[in-house]
Motif scaffolding. Structure first.
Motif, PDB file in Angstrom:
ATOM      1  N   ASP A  50       0.836  -1.209   0.000  1.00 28.06           N
ATOM      2  CA  ASP A  50       0.000   0.000   0.000  1.00 28.06           C
ATOM      3  C   ASP A  50       0.869   1.256   0.000  1.00 28.06           C
ATOM      4  O   ASP A  50       0.587   2.217  -0.718  1.00 28.06           O
ATOM      5  N   ALA A  57       2.390   1.619  -3.464  1.00 23.44           N
ATOM      6  CA  ALA A  57       1.381   2.068  -4.429  1.00 23.44           C
ATOM      7  C   ALA A  57       1.082   3.552  -4.259  1.00 23.44           C
ATOM      8  O   ALA A  57       0.947   4.290  -5.241  1.00 23.44           O
ATOM      9  N   ALA A  89       1.785   6.371  -7.050  1.00 23.28           N
ATOM     10  CA  ALA A  89       0.687   7.227  -7.507  1.00 23.28           C
ATOM     11  C   ALA A  89       1.057   8.697  -7.354  1.00 23.28           C
ATOM     12  O   ALA A  89       0.732   9.527  -8.218  1.00 23.28           O
ATOM     13  N   ALA A 147       0.320   5.475 -11.191  1.00 20.94           N
ATOM     14  CA  ALA A 147      -0.673   4.730 -10.422  1.00 20.94           C
ATOM     15  C   ALA A 147      -0.634   3.253 -10.803  1.00 20.94           C
ATOM     16  O   ALA A 147      -0.398   2.910 -11.971  1.00 20.94           O
ATOM     17  N   PRO A 148      -0.861   2.361  -9.845  1.00 25.24           N
ATOM     18  CA  PRO A 148      -0.921   0.930 -10.165  1.00 25.24           C
ATOM     19  C   PRO A 148      -1.968   0.632 -11.228  1.00 25.24           C
ATOM     20  O   PRO A 148      -3.010   1.294 -11.311  1.00 25.24           O
ATOM     21  N   VAL A 179      -4.453  -2.768  -5.478  1.00 25.02           N
ATOM     22  CA  VAL A 179      -3.527  -3.568  -4.677  1.00 25.02           C
ATOM     23  C   VAL A 179      -4.380  -4.415  -3.733  1.00 25.02           C
ATOM     24  O   VAL A 179      -5.048  -3.886  -2.861  1.00 25.02           O
ATOM     25  N   VAL A 181       2.168  -5.139  -6.515  1.00 23.49           N
ATOM     26  CA  VAL A 181       1.819  -3.885  -7.171  1.00 23.49           C
ATOM     27  C   VAL A 181       2.266  -4.002  -8.627  1.00 23.49           C
ATOM     28  O   VAL A 181       3.436  -4.287  -8.893  1.00 23.49           O
ATOM     29  N   VAL A 231       2.649  -1.916 -12.080  1.00 25.11           N
ATOM     30  CA  VAL A 231       2.728  -0.526 -12.532  1.00 25.11           C
ATOM     31  C   VAL A 231       3.453  -0.465 -13.875  1.00 25.11           C
ATOM     32  O   VAL A 231       4.365  -1.263 -14.125  1.00 25.11           O
TER      33      VAL A 231
END
Length: 181
Positions: free
Chosen positions: A97, A100, A104, A109-110, A114, A119, A121
């Motif tokens: 988290d 991510a 972002a 941004a992923p 998640v 993750v 990307v």
């Protein structure tokens, strides 16, 4: 059920182990402890007693009857005690988290939400090269067969980033700083 990331899914969904396994119709769980923090030890959990009858023979024939395996198996006691396995999974998910969020913030941004400790990307190849030159290790996923709406352009890489029980916030922050440079 392949349970390599069973604990990560369990803590993310806030479900009970029973709800995610036998109550959902799962007969056998390959309980992955190695990715959760145990050294080379896994467990097979059989919810159907009829399927369990042949397991000792299958295990032996498959070459999984290690000499002194009790030493590897002993880790499971500590891993499961006081829900340590879930605490380790919560940590791995929290690091994902954090990663991510930092990606972002860097306008990367992923690709997907998640849902555990992974993750995905899309990185510009110049960022990918910078990360790898600094020693970052991750998988570049083949873009073939991606869902509609996910397009990888020339000069981009779809990166699969994995956090673990051992990932530190400092490592996440250092990775994110390299991305943002």
């Amino acid at each position: 059920m392949d349970g390599a990331r069973f604990a990560n899914a369990l803590v993310r969904s806030n479900a009970s182990p029973a709800a995610m396994t036998w109550k959902a119709g799962i007969d056998v769980l390959s309980f992955g402890a190695t990715k959760g923090g145990v050294l080379a030890a896994e467990a097979v959990v059989m919810f159907d007693p009829a399927r369990a009858e042949a397991m000792p023979e299958r295990r032996k024939r498959g070459g999984h009857l290690l000499s002194k395996h009790r030493f590897l198996a002993a880790q499971m006691d500590a891993f499961l005690a006081d829900e340590y396995w879930l605490a380790l999974a919560r940590h791995a998910n929290a690091m994902a988290d954090r990663l991510a969020g930092k990606l972002a913030a860097a306008r990367l941004a992923p690709v997907w939400p998640v849902e555990g400790n992974l993750v995905f990307v899309v990185l510009p190849k110049v960022v990918d090269a910078r990360l790898r030159a600094a020693g970052a290790s991750y998988y570049a996923r083949n873009p073939d067969g991606l869902p509609a709406g996910i397009a990888i352009k020339e000069g981009e890489v779809l990166a699969r980033l994995v956090t673990s029980y051992a990932t530190t916030s400092q490592e996440v922050d250092a990775f994110a700083a390299l991305v943002a440079d």
